[in-house]
Structure formats: structure tokens, C-alpha cells
Design a protein around this motif. Structure first.
Motif, short mmCIF file in Angstrom:
data_model
loop_
_atom_site.label_atom_id
_atom_site.label_comp_id
_atom_site.label_asym_id
_atom_site.label_seq_id
_atom_site.Cartn_x
_atom_site.Cartn_y
_atom_site.Cartn_z
N LEU A 84 0.82 -1.20 0.11
CA LEU A 84 -0.08 -0.04 -0.09
C LEU A 84 0.64 1.04 -0.11
O LEU A 84 0.54 2.34 -0.55
CB LEU A 84 -0.92 -0.02 1.35
CG LEU A 84 -1.93 -1.06 1.26
CD1 LEU A 84 -2.76 -1.06 2.36
CD2 LEU A 84 -2.87 -1.10 -0.04
N ALA A 85 2.12 1.29 0.75
CA ALA A 85 2.96 2.29 0.71
C ALA A 85 3.36 2.66 -0.87
O ALA A 85 3.45 3.84 -1.36
CB ALA A 85 4.05 2.15 1.59
N CYS A 86 3.72 1.60 -1.45
CA CYS A 86 4.25 1.79 -3.00
C CYS A 86 3.05 2.29 -3.89
O CYS A 86 3.24 3.35 -4.50
CB CYS A 86 4.76 0.36 -3.51
SG CYS A 86 6.41 0.00 -3.00
N ALA A 87 1.86 1.85 -3.51
CA ALA A 87 0.77 2.12 -4.29
C ALA A 87 0.34 3.78 -3.93
O ALA A 87 0.13 4.43 -4.94
CB ALA A 87 -0.34 1.36 -4.15
N ALA A 88 0.64 4.21 -2.89
CA ALA A 88 0.11 5.51 -2.36
C ALA A 88 1.20 6.55 -2.92
O ALA A 88 0.79 7.43 -3.63
CB ALA A 88 0.39 5.42 -0.91
N ALA A 89 2.48 5.92 -2.81
CA ALA A 89 3.57 6.84 -3.50
C ALA A 89 3.42 7.03 -4.84
O ALA A 89 3.60 8.34 -5.60
CB ALA A 89 4.82 6.31 -3.06
N GLY A 90 3.04 6.02 -5.79
CA GLY A 90 3.09 6.03 -7.14
C GLY A 90 1.67 6.96 -7.38
O GLY A 90 1.88 7.58 -8.55
N LEU A 91 0.65 6.88 -6.89
CA LEU A 91 -0.49 7.57 -7.19
C LEU A 91 -0.34 8.99 -6.78
O LEU A 91 -0.59 9.83 -7.78
CB LEU A 91 -1.82 7.01 -6.50
CG LEU A 91 -2.11 5.52 -6.79
CD1 LEU A 91 -3.29 5.32 -5.81
CD2 LEU A 91 -2.87 5.69 -8.17
N TYR A 92 0.64 9.46 -5.74
CA TYR A 92 0.71 10.56 -5.32
C TYR A 92 1.59 11.32 -6.50
O TYR A 92 1.29 12.38 -6.89
CB TYR A 92 1.57 10.66 -4.02
CG TYR A 92 2.11 12.15 -3.96
CD1 TYR A 92 1.10 13.05 -3.17
CD2 TYR A 92 3.44 12.39 -3.77
CE1 TYR A 92 1.73 14.22 -3.06
CE2 TYR A 92 3.92 13.48 -3.65
CZ TYR A 92 3.12 14.63 -2.99
OH TYR A 92 3.57 15.93 -2.96
N PHE A 93 2.54 10.68 -7.09
CA PHE A 93 3.62 11.52 -7.85
C PHE A 93 2.79 11.38 -9.42
O PHE A 93 2.92 12.58 -10.18
CB PHE A 93 4.75 10.61 -8.07
CG PHE A 93 5.85 10.52 -6.84
CD1 PHE A 93 6.35 12.08 -6.74
CD2 PHE A 93 6.21 9.75 -6.11
CE1 PHE A 93 7.07 12.37 -5.79
CE2 PHE A 93 6.80 9.94 -5.20
CZ PHE A 93 7.47 11.21 -4.87
N LEU A 94 1.87 10.37 -9.72
CA LEU A 94 1.26 10.27 -11.01
C LEU A 94 0.08 11.51 -10.90
O LEU A 94 0.11 12.07 -11.83
CB LEU A 94 0.74 8.97 -11.41
CG LEU A 94 1.52 7.87 -11.68
CD1 LEU A 94 1.01 6.58 -11.55
CD2 LEU A 94 2.04 8.01 -13.02
#
Length: 354
Positions: A340-350
Motif C-alpha cells: 500500500l505504501a508503494c501504491a500510495a507513493a506511485g499514485l501521489y506522483f502520478l
């Protein structure tokens, strides 16, 4: 139709990159493992046998490297299109960032299906066969299925098993029986054979412990009354990482029925079952590197950061695994938190750069 063609084009580029990365990773791993295994070469187990053994273990290695291959493959596939300005043209033509990322997800879904099938039906069998084959080459027929020892609690007894052979024979079995927390009997059997649905102990020594003396008895054969089956013992002694999701779940259920903790099998069970979510989060990270803060750097730099991210992801999961046992939280969170941390970071930058 244009959108469908773009999806196919993106998917083809990303899938090709994933396949190439997987092949490179497997090639490097086999080369290193081959050099390391050469130290085990002996009469009956030649250098060619070492290579055959490593090739039999390819499905398990494929499963192990799949998340890293997806991350780096997505980085390379998207990065190559970004370097040739193809992604810029797609965006200028009205292709949204969400649709581009979805185009990357489609081939990853295919990879996920293949990985799950390999984890359930292929790698557990090939791993078991490879280990048995290697030990048989080195020890001759009747070799042990695994050389890992294991402990098991059942009722008022604690068992230690030395190994289990491919013909359902347990070697070096010791049982400690307790009464109200006090050791009252210790028994050791040279081996235990599974015959007609029952266990028969052979060459048994039973020592009864009293307050002021002990008494030892020897038996050529002795019936072993237990609910443990060869399949359950095999799961206990076999490397838990190589077991299929269904085997891990069944093993966890058995441990819980015995009043024992099942954190370790549940941890690996959730790692395998949540593989789709794990790979999706890594794709989001890869896309955020291409469209986000690393979009202006060289492709090699993006791949380097991708490798670092993959290692951090793995190490975080490895650290949370024992933490789930120490602090008593569910093993599923040891898998979900870094995902979930990876997904949250990816969505934030995208989102910030979309």
C-alpha cells in the motif's frame, strides 16, 4: 480502434521488456548458483547434474524474480517510449495518463496469472522433485526427501523429526511426552514407516522418567498413534517458501487446530495471494518514475532507482515478517503495508504530474 491499438502497443513493449529482464535475472542467478553449487560436485553428482538440478528449479526462481522483473520491465518499456517521445505524442493526442497506465497493467495481469499458476501447480512440484533428485544422486536410492529437521507439538507430546524420505519413511524421530508440564517419557525411533494408513516405529528406545529413577525399554517395532500424516510431515520439513498457496493454507489450519501459531505459513500464503496487488503497486511506482520526478533523467538512472525501490520493498516485507510475530499483528499486514505504501507513493506522483 486507435485506443485499442495504443493499448496493444504499450502492452507489447512493456511485456517484451519484462520478458527480457526476467531472462537476464534468471541467467545471472543460475550462473552464480552454478558456480556456488560446483562445490557440491562428487562421485554420482557431476557438474552436468548441477546444471540439470538448477534448471529443474527454474519455476521457483521465476516466481521469486517476477515482481522485480515487472518493476524494471515497466520502467524500461515506458522509459524507452518516453525517450523516443512516443508518450508525449500519446498525451498530445488526448491519451490520458490513466489510460496509459492501464495499458501497462494489461500485460502485467497476464504475468500475474502465469505467476500464480506457477506458484500453485508447478514450482512446489519441481522444487520437491529437484531436491529429492539431488539427494538421491548424492546418497543413492531411498534418499531423504528433505534434510531439514523440524519440531511439532501434538497433544501432550513434542516431536522432533530428522528427515522424511520420498517413500514416506521418517528418519530419526524423537518424542518427548509431558504430564502437567513435567517430562515423563522420552522415546527415540531410528525410523517410522507409513504402512496401510498407520505409522510403525522401528528400532525404538523408550525411557520412562520417575522422581527417583528411570526405566528404559527397547522394541523392534512399535505402533505410533498420531494424527500426523506423511503429507503434513512433508509440509513441516519442506522449505515453506516453496509450498503452494493451498498447501500453506492447509498447513496453517493444521497448526491452528493444534493450538499453535501459524504466522509463518500465513505470511507466505498472503504473499502469494496478494501478488496481483503487489505487482500493480510496483507498476504504479514504475509509471511515477517515468512521468514523475525522474522523467528527465537517463534511462539507466531510472532503472537504478527501480532496483533500489524493489530491494527496499523486499527488505521492508522481510523486516515486517518477524515483527508480526513479535508484536502480534496479522501477517497480512506485513504484506499489505509495503504494498500500500508503494501504491500510495506511485499514485501521489502520478497525480501531481498528471
Amino acid at each position: 480502434m486507435v485506443m485499442d491499438r495504443l493499448d496493444r502497443y504499450i502492452g507489447r513493449n512493456v511485456l517484451a521488456a519484462i520478458v527480457v529482464v526476467q531472462i537476464v535475472l534468471l541467467g545471472l542467478d543460475i550462473t552464480i548458483a552454478y558456480l556456488d553449487e560446483l562445490g557440491d560436485v562428487q562421485q554420482g553428482y557431476s557438474a552436468l547434474d548441477v546444471l540439470f538440478y538448477l534448471l529443474m528449479r527454474l519455476p521457483w526462481r521465476f516466481y521469486q524474480y517476477a515482481p522485480v522483473a515487472v518493476l524494471i520491465g515497466a520502467l524500461i518499456g515506458l522509459g524507452s517510449m518516453a525517450s523516443s517521445n512516443e508518450l508525449t505524442v500519446m498525451r498530445a493526442a488526448g491519451r490520458s495518463l490513466t489510460r496509459i497506465v492501464w495499458g501497462v497493467m494489461k500485460p502485467v495481469l497476464l504475468v500475474v496469472v502465469v505467476v500464480l499458476l506457477v506458484a500453485e501447480y508447478v514450482s512446489p512440484r519441481t522444487e520437491q522433485y529437484a531436491e529429492a533428485w539431488k539427494l538421491e544422486q548424492r546418497q543413492g536410492e531411498g534418499a531423504v526427501l528433505t534434510s531439514r529437521s523440524g519440531w511439532q507439538i501434538e497433544g501432550d507430546s513434542i516431536y522432533r523429526f530428522g528427515a522424511i524420505r520420498a517413500d514416506n519413511v521418517v528418519l530419526d524421530l524423537t518424542r518427548y511426552r509431558f504430564d502437567e508440564g513435567q517430562l515423563v517419557e522420552a522415546a527415540h525411533a531410528w525410523r517410522a514407516a507409513w504402512e496401510n494408513g498407520e505409522w510403525q516405529l522401528e528400532n525404538v528406545t523408550v525411557t520412562e522418567l520417575y522422581d527417583d529413577h528411570t526405566r528404559a525399554q527397547r522394541f523392534d517395532t512399535l505402533a505410533w498413534e498420531t494424527d500426523l500424516t506423511p503429507t503434513q510431515l512433508e509440509r513441516l520439513l519442506r522449505d515453506i517458501e516453496s509450498q503452494s498457496p493451498s498447501e500453506l493454507y492447509a498447513y496453517a489450519q493444521f497448526l491452528q487446530s493444534q493450538g499453535q501459531q501459524a504466522d509463518e505459513p500465513l505470511l507466505y500464503f498472503w504473499q502469494k495471494m496478494l501478488m496481483p496487488l503487489t505487482m500493480a503497486s510496483l507498476v504504479l511506482i514504475a509509471a511515477s518514475f517515468v512521468f514523475g520526478p525522474l522523467r528527465t533523467v537517463a534511462a539507466g538512472t531510472r532503472v537504478f532507482y527501480g532496483v533500489v525501490t524493489g530491494l527496499l520493498f523486499k527488505y521492508t516485507q522481510d523486516l515486517l515478517a518477524p515483527a508480526s510475530t513479535i508484536f502480534g499483528f496479522s501477517p497480512v499486514w506485513a504484506v499489505l503495508v509495503p504494498t500500500l505504501a508503494c501504491a500510495a507513493a506511485g499514485l501521489y506522483f502520478l497525480r501531481r504530474n498528471g
